[in-house]
Design a protein around this motif. Structure first.
Motif, PDB file in Angstrom:
ATOM      1  N   LYS A   1       5.289  28.010   1.856  1.00 41.34           N
ATOM      2  CA  LYS A   1       6.538  28.602   1.362  1.00 41.34           C
ATOM      3  C   LYS A   1       7.718  28.256   2.279  1.00 41.34           C
ATOM      4  O   LYS A   1       8.848  28.190   1.822  1.00 41.34           O
ATOM      5  N   ILE A   2       7.438  28.069   3.557  1.00 38.66           N
ATOM      6  CA  ILE A   2       8.514  27.721   4.496  1.00 38.66           C
ATOM      7  C   ILE A   2       8.838  26.226   4.411  1.00 38.66           C
ATOM      8  O   ILE A   2       9.998  25.826   4.435  1.00 38.66           O
TER       9      ILE A   2
ATOM     10  N   ARG B   1       1.947  30.992   3.682  1.00 36.26           N
ATOM     11  CA  ARG B   1       3.301  31.213   4.213  1.00 36.26           C
ATOM     12  C   ARG B   1       3.903  29.902   4.705  1.00 36.26           C
ATOM     13  O   ARG B   1       5.088  29.639   4.516  1.00 36.26           O
ATOM     14  N   LYS B   2       3.075  29.065   5.312  1.00 36.00           N
ATOM     15  CA  LYS B   2       3.574  27.780   5.810  1.00 36.00           C
ATOM     16  C   LYS B   2       4.100  26.924   4.658  1.00 36.00           C
ATOM     17  O   LYS B   2       5.135  26.268   4.782  1.00 36.00           O
TER      18      LYS B   2
ATOM     19  N   GLU C   1      11.758  33.474   3.149  1.00 36.60           N
ATOM     20  CA  GLU C   1      10.361  33.156   3.468  1.00 36.60           C
ATOM     21  C   GLU C   1      10.081  33.098   4.968  1.00 36.60           C
ATOM     22  O   GLU C   1       8.934  33.197   5.373  1.00 36.60           O
ATOM     23  N   ALA C   2      11.139  32.882   5.776  1.00 36.07           N
ATOM     24  CA  ALA C   2      10.920  32.728   7.217  1.00 36.07           C
ATOM     25  C   ALA C   2      10.248  33.964   7.810  1.00 36.07           C
ATOM     26  O   ALA C   2       9.392  33.850   8.683  1.00 36.07           O
TER      27      ALA C   2
ATOM     28  N   GLU D   1       4.674  39.105   8.013  1.00 34.53           N
ATOM     29  CA  GLU D   1       5.436  39.055   6.766  1.00 34.53           C
ATOM     30  C   GLU D   1       5.783  40.442   6.275  1.00 34.53           C
ATOM     31  O   GLU D   1       6.785  40.651   5.634  1.00 34.53           O
TER      32      GLU D   1
ATOM     33  N   LEU E   1      14.800  29.960   2.300  1.00 33.78           N
ATOM     34  CA  LEU E   1      14.200  29.857   3.642  1.00 33.78           C
ATOM     35  C   LEU E   1      14.397  31.163   4.424  1.00 33.78           C
ATOM     36  O   LEU E   1      13.474  31.621   5.108  1.00 33.78           O
TER      37      LEU E   1
END
Lengths: 368, 154
Positions: free
Chosen positions: A202-203, A199-200, A235-236, B56, A232
Motif C-alpha cells: 500500500k505504501i 502495508r508495504k 497509508e504511511a 497501523e 501516501l
C-alpha cells in the motif's frame, strides 16, 4: 434615506432574477434532497452572491474575485481537493483484485465520445475536450481541465453539470446496466479475497504510480501527484495528523472555496446562454457512454474469466466514488439479495479516479 | 456536414485514439505494478477488522491489551477458579460504580482505518455497549447518537 442604500434595486434584471432562482434551487436540492450538498450549497450561494447587482463581490477586486484568481485561475483548489480525495481513498480493493484496474480505464471512453459529439455540434477542440471531461465523473479533474482549456463563462456550467450528474448516478446508471446485462450475468457472485494487501504494498503503490504517471503523461503529474501524495499520507501510518488534516480540514475548506468561486463564475450574462443547455446534454451523454463502456468491458472480462466477474462492476469504473459502487450493489441485489458486490465494485471505482486523472492529464498534454 | 466540422471530428478521433490508448497503457502498467508489488510484498493473512500491523492502528490500552492476548495468548491456561475470580471482581466493580467505565478509544489514535477494514464504527459501538453495561436499557428517545441534549416530550 441615502439613495445608495436602495441603489441596487433598479439594477435588477430578469437575468438576475432567473439566476437567483437557480441558486435557491441549488441550495434547496442540496438541503432538502441531499443532492451533493457539500458542493451544491456553496455553489448555490456563490451564484446568489455573484448575481446580486451592484455588490461587486464577484468582480476581480471583490472577495469572490480574489478567491477565484488565487485558487481557480491557478488550478490550486482542484489540486488541493485531490490531495484530500487521495487521503480519503483506500486502494486496497484494487490491490486485492488488480484486473479491475482495466474497468477504470474502459469507463473513460465517455470523455472522448462526448468530445467527438461536441465537435460534431460545432464546438472547437479545446472546449469540446473541456465538456467531454464531465464524463470522468470527477469534480476536481473536471474543474482542473476545464479551467485550462475552456473560457471562463463555461467553467460554471461544466462544474455544475459534472456535480449534478454525479449526484444523479443512482438515476442514470441502473437502466443502462440492466439494458446491457442479462439476468444470468447480474446473478454472478464473486468470491471475496481471503487476504488483505500488505502495508508495504500500500505504501509502494502511490510512489510508483506518481513516477509512472509522470513519465507516461507528464501533464497528469499535478493531479496524480496530489492524489497519490494524499494516499501516501493515509497509508504511511506515521503521519496521522497530516492524513486527518487532508481528509477533513483541508478538503472541507477547499470545498467551500471551490464551490463559492465556481458559483461566482455563473453570472446571468455568462450562464443564460444556449450553450449551457448543450453542455448539460453532452454531460449526460458522456456519463451514459462511460457507464455503458464500463459495463461492456465488464462483459468482456466476464467471458474472458469464464463467468467469474459480474459485468455490473464495470459501471463503477466511472469515478463517482463511492456512489457508483453503491449503485452496482443495489442493482446486483435486485436480482439476488444475498449478492454483495460493493467491495468488488470499489476496485474499478478507485481505478476510475486514477483513470480520470490520467485521462485529464493526457487531454491537457495533447491540447493545452 | 461542413468540411470544417468534418476536419475537427477527424482531429477529435485522433485525440480519442491517442487518449484512450494512453489511458489503457497507463492503467495496464499500473496493473503490472500491482502484480509485481503483490509478488514482492506478499499479502497479509488476516482481513476484516484486524489491523495490518500494530503501528497501523494504535488502539486504546484496553483494545491493545485484548489484541495482545489475541495475537499472543498466555501460555498458562485460565482455570475455572481464575474465571470465577474475574467474574466476582467485575460484579463488585459494577456494584460500586454502577457502570463499568471503559476507556474511550481516542479516534485520532485509532489510526488509519480503510474502507474495507472499517472498524471505526465497531470500536465506537463496542465501547458504547461496554459503557452501558450494568445500566437499565434506555428508552428510545433517550438513545441519542450525539452528546446533544435530547428533547423530552412535546
Amino acid at each position: 434615506m441615502s439613495p445608495e442604500l436602495l441603489g441596487a434595486i433598479p439594477d435588477i434584471t430578469l437575468g438576475h432574477v432567473v439566476m437567483i432562482c437557480i441558486s435557491l434551487g441549488m441550495v434547496y436540492l442540496g438541503i432538502a434532497k441531499g443532492y451533493e450538498p457539500l458542493l451544491l450549497i456553496p455553489i448555490g450561494v456563490g451564484v446568489l452572491l455573484a448575481n446580486l447587482p451592484s455588490t461587486g463581490i464577484a468582480e476581480d477586486d471583490g472577495m469572490l474575485g480574489i478567491l477565484r484568481k488565487a485558487g481557480l485561475d491557478t488550478e490550486l483548489f482542484p489540486l488541493l481537493m485531490f490531495l484530500g480525495v487521495g487521503a480519503l481513498t483506500d486502494f486496497t480493493p484494487m490491490l486485492q483484485n488488480p484486473t479491475t484496474v482495466l474497468l477504470g480505464a474502459a469507463a473513460q471512453f465517455g470523455i472522448f465520445a462526448a468530445l467527438i459529439a461536441a465537435l460534431a455540434l460545432g464546438w472547437d477542440l479545446q472546449t469540446a475536450a473541456a465538456i467531454g471531461i464531465i464524463g470522468s465523473a470527477d469534480g476536481p479533474t473536471t474543474i482542473f481541465v476545464s479551467t485550462k482549456l475552456a473560457d471562463i463563462e463555461l467553467w460554471g456550467p461544466i462544474a455544475v453539470a459534472a456535480y449534478s450528474y454525479m449526484a444523479m448516478v443512482p438515476i442514470i446508471q441502473p437502466p443502462i446496466m440492466r439494458l446491457l446485462t442479462t439476468k444470468r450475468e447480474r446473478l454472478i457472485r464473486m468470491p471475496y479475497p481471503s487476504r488483505s494487501a500488505s502495508r508495504k504494498a500500500k505504501i509502494m503503490f502511490p510512489l510508483i504510480v506518481i513516477i509512472l504517471a509522470s513519465l507516461i503523461a507528464p501533464a497528469s503529474a499535478p493531479l496524480v501527484g496530489m492524489l497519490m501524495f494524499g494516499n501516501l499520507l493515509r497509508e504511511a501510518g506515521v503521519v496521522e495528523r497530516l492524513s486527518q488534516s487532508a481528509q477533513n480540514e483541508l478538503i472541507n475548506i477547499t470545498t467551500i472555496f471551490l464551490g463559492l468561486t465556481v458559483g461566482s463564475t455563473m453570472t446571468a450574462e455568462r450562464f443564460l446562454e444556449q450553450q449551457t443547455i448543450g453542455i448539460f446534454l453532452l454531460g449526460l451523454f458522456s456519463f451514459t457512454i462511460a457507464t455503458a463502456t464500463g459495463v461492456i468491458f465488464g462483459k468482456i472480462m466476464c467471458y474472458a474469466s469464464g463467468g467469474k466477474i459480474n459485468p455490473l462492476i464495470g459501471a463503477a469504473g466511472v469515478s463517482a466514488i463511492p456512489m457508483a459502487a453503491r449503485v452496482v450493489q443495489k442493482v446486483g441485489q435486485e436480482e439476488d439479495p444475498e449478492n454483495w458486490l460493493i467491495m468488488h465494485a470499489m476496485g474499478p471505482n478507485v481505478a476510475g479516479v486514477l483513470g480520470s486523472a490520467i485521462a485529464g492529464g493526457v487531454i491537457l498534454g495533447i491540447l493545452a | 456536414m461542413p468540411e470544417e466540422i468534418v476536419k475537427s471530428i477527424e482531429e477529435g478521433l485522433y485525440v480519442a485514439t491517442i487518449g484512450m490508448g494512453l489511458v489503457f497503457f497507463s492503467l495496464l502498467m499500473f496493473l503490472l505494478v500491482l502484480v509485481v508489488i503483490r509478488r514482492v510484498f506478499p499479502d497479509d493473512d488476516h482481513t476484516g477488522d484486524m489491523p495490518t500491523t500494530p503501528t497501523e492502528a494504535k488502539l486504546a490500552p484496553t483494545e491493545a491489551l485484548l489484541e495482545k492476548i489475541y495475537i499472543d495468548p498466555p501460555k498458562e491456561s485460565i482455570t475455572g477458579e481464575k474465571v470465577a475470580a474475574m467474574a466476582v471482581a467485575i460484579y463488585l466493580q459494577m456494584e460500586n460504580l454502577e457502570k463499568v467505565q471503559m476507556p474511550e478509544p481516542v479516534l485520532s489514535e485509532v489510526g488509519h482505518i480503510g474502507l474495507i477494514e472499517s472498524s471505526n464504527w465497531k470500536l465506537k459501538g463496542r465501547n458504547t455497549f461496554m459503557n452501558n453495561q450494568g445500566q437499565r436499557p434506555s428508552t428510545f428517545r433517550q438513545r441519542g447518537r450525539s452528546n446533544h441534549q435530547q428533547r423530552r416530550g412535546f
